[in-house]
Design a protein around this motif. Sequence first.
Motif, PDB file in Angstrom:
ATOM      1  N   LYS A  61      55.284  43.522  35.903  1.00  0.00           N
ATOM      2  CA  LYS A  61      55.416  43.097  37.504  1.00  0.00           C
ATOM      3  C   LYS A  61      54.506  42.153  38.373  1.00  0.00           C
ATOM      4  O   LYS A  61      54.546  42.124  39.497  1.00  0.00           O
ATOM      5  CB  LYS A  61      56.012  44.240  38.238  1.00  0.00           C
ATOM      6  N   ILE A  62      53.541  41.986  37.556  1.00  0.00           N
ATOM      7  CA  ILE A  62      52.430  41.096  38.322  1.00  0.00           C
ATOM      8  C   ILE A  62      52.791  40.011  39.245  1.00  0.00           C
ATOM      9  O   ILE A  62      52.401  39.873  40.180  1.00  0.00           O
ATOM     10  CB  ILE A  62      51.413  40.968  37.459  1.00  0.00           C
ATOM     11  N   ARG A  63      53.455  39.010  38.443  1.00  0.00           N
ATOM     12  CA  ARG A  63      53.854  38.057  39.338  1.00  0.00           C
ATOM     13  C   ARG A  63      54.779  38.308  40.710  1.00  0.00           C
ATOM     14  O   ARG A  63      54.289  38.034  41.708  1.00  0.00           O
ATOM     15  CB  ARG A  63      54.746  36.980  38.479  1.00  0.00           C
ATOM     16  N   GLN A  64      55.747  39.246  40.490  1.00  0.00           N
ATOM     17  CA  GLN A  64      56.605  39.490  41.304  1.00  0.00           C
ATOM     18  C   GLN A  64      55.741  40.164  42.826  1.00  0.00           C
ATOM     19  O   GLN A  64      55.762  40.063  43.604  1.00  0.00           O
ATOM     20  CB  GLN A  64      57.844  40.336  40.950  1.00  0.00           C
ATOM     21  N   ILE A  65      55.124  41.329  42.285  1.00  0.00           N
ATOM     22  CA  ILE A  65      54.551  42.381  43.297  1.00  0.00           C
ATOM     23  C   ILE A  65      53.177  41.869  43.684  1.00  0.00           C
ATOM     24  O   ILE A  65      53.002  41.499  45.083  1.00  0.00           O
ATOM     25  CB  ILE A  65      54.357  43.736  42.566  1.00  0.00           C
ATOM     26  N   ILE A  66      52.316  41.504  42.844  1.00  0.00           N
ATOM     27  CA  ILE A  66      51.072  41.024  43.443  1.00  0.00           C
ATOM     28  C   ILE A  66      51.131  39.417  43.795  1.00  0.00           C
ATOM     29  O   ILE A  66      50.699  39.398  45.067  1.00  0.00           O
ATOM     30  CB  ILE A  66      49.954  40.952  42.138  1.00  0.00           C
ATOM     31  N   PHE A  67      51.836  38.460  43.091  1.00  0.00           N
ATOM     32  CA  PHE A  67      51.574  37.231  43.511  1.00  0.00           C
ATOM     33  C   PHE A  67      52.616  36.740  44.660  1.00  0.00           C
ATOM     34  O   PHE A  67      52.506  36.076  45.387  1.00  0.00           O
ATOM     35  CB  PHE A  67      51.337  36.298  42.426  1.00  0.00           C
ATOM     36  N   LYS A  68      53.955  37.120  44.226  1.00  0.00           N
ATOM     37  CA  LYS A  68      54.946  36.532  45.384  1.00  0.00           C
ATOM     38  C   LYS A  68      54.940  37.569  46.621  1.00  0.00           C
ATOM     39  O   LYS A  68      54.992  36.948  47.662  1.00  0.00           O
ATOM     40  CB  LYS A  68      56.235  36.723  44.422  1.00  0.00           C
ATOM     41  N   ASP A  69      55.245  39.003  46.376  1.00  0.00           N
ATOM     42  CA  ASP A  69      55.360  39.696  47.437  1.00  0.00           C
ATOM     43  C   ASP A  69      54.166  40.033  48.131  1.00  0.00           C
ATOM     44  O   ASP A  69      54.169  40.004  49.384  1.00  0.00           O
ATOM     45  CB  ASP A  69      55.958  41.089  47.207  1.00  0.00           C
ATOM     46  N   TRP A  70      53.123  40.170  47.736  1.00  0.00           N
ATOM     47  CA  TRP A  70      51.913  40.686  48.460  1.00  0.00           C
ATOM     48  C   TRP A  70      50.838  39.543  48.863  1.00  0.00           C
ATOM     49  O   TRP A  70      50.710  39.218  50.037  1.00  0.00           O
ATOM     50  CB  TRP A  70      51.178  41.622  47.545  1.00  0.00           C
ATOM     51  N   ILE A  71      50.519  38.709  47.930  1.00  0.00           N
ATOM     52  CA  ILE A  71      49.419  37.628  48.457  1.00  0.00           C
ATOM     53  C   ILE A  71      50.275  36.518  48.932  1.00  0.00           C
ATOM     54  O   ILE A  71      49.855  35.698  49.913  1.00  0.00           O
ATOM     55  CB  ILE A  71      48.660  37.036  47.143  1.00  0.00           C
ATOM     56  N   GLY A  72      51.397  36.042  48.190  1.00  0.00           N
ATOM     57  CA  GLY A  72      52.167  35.145  48.571  1.00  0.00           C
ATOM     58  C   GLY A  72      51.717  33.521  47.976  1.00  0.00           C
ATOM     59  O   GLY A  72      50.523  33.287  47.784  1.00  0.00           O
ATOM     60  N   LEU A  73      52.615  32.856  47.492  1.00  0.00           N
ATOM     61  CA  LEU A  73      52.454  31.574  46.976  1.00  0.00           C
ATOM     62  C   LEU A  73      51.814  30.761  47.512  1.00  0.00           C
ATOM     63  O   LEU A  73      51.081  29.650  47.231  1.00  0.00           O
ATOM     64  CB  LEU A  73      53.506  31.164  46.152  1.00  0.00           C
ATOM     65  N   ASP A  74      51.936  30.877  49.107  1.00  0.00           N
ATOM     66  CA  ASP A  74      51.324  30.007  49.853  1.00  0.00           C
ATOM     67  C   ASP A  74      49.841  29.960  50.265  1.00  0.00           C
ATOM     68  O   ASP A  74      49.192  29.220  50.778  1.00  0.00           O
ATOM     69  CB  ASP A  74      51.939  30.021  51.322  1.00  0.00           C
TER      70      ASP A  74
END
Lengths: 240, 79
Positions: A61-74
Amino acid sequence: MNVLITGISKGLGLKTSESLLRNGWTVYGISRSKTEELNELLLQYPDKLKWLQYDLGDAEKIRQIIFKDWIGLDTPIHGLVNNAAMAYDDIVTNLNLDSLEKMYRVNVFTPMMLTKFVIRQMLLHHTKGSIVHISSISVHTGYKGLSMYASTKGALEAFSKNTAREWGEVGVRSNCLVAGFMETEMSSSLSDNQKNRIYQRTSLKKPVDVNSVAETIKFLLSDKANSITGQNIHVDNGTI
Amino acid sequence: MDNKMEVKILEIMNTVLDNRTKKKLTVLSPEMHLRNDIGFDSLDLAELTVRIEAEYDIDIFEDGIVNTVSEIFEKLNSK
């Protein structure tokens, strides 16, 4: 500077986070638990320190939880410190496959997946980023009971060197910080006798200073190290 | 082919080409080969994937290699 660090609740991860925050950098820190020391740091840097509770045994779930939901792709990411690790120590004849697989997930597979998504984020934002994996002197000097643990760190060192070669062209650097034995929880399972024998094998004959390791990580992340990549930097009190 | 999507993909491809100081495209046609015709190398394709993913939330390389422009549109339209 935005830096993602794993394992920030104690030991080296906590010290490194403190050091980066003092520099005015923003820290995205991950750990399984929130310690009192981490809580104090969060209160001290309410804007600059972002914390996520996440079990790094879960590489799915790294991509979804860490990068998309938390840090944000922006959000551009300038640095990654793969610090979290677990130590499963035993002699080889006692090797338990489940424990080995669990350790490989936390120490190798998750760091590799984090690297994947950090580089992707660096490509998206055109960031010349720096990746630092925390390795161990046990890769280079043998210790009884550490063969399985050392093998995970050896895997990271090989991964780092090849990552450096693959992505250097776009300005992404990757290095390993090869730490000697520190007085942290990671070595708490060792007896005093074992620890003393380990320290006697170093030139300085004492535990490695956690601050010295943290400062070197900060240096490798910074532009001051912009010509250093694909290296294993030893901070090990001279284990020779 | 969805015209809006085509314009967007052309724009994304030109961003990648520009970042690598390669010659930009004026038109996009479905049969164009990403490597042979457009001139993307593996690192360019990585950046292309990431930029398309940021726009459409689809990783076009997730399950196999994509070779042509039409294959990109197939992936984007299949979800």
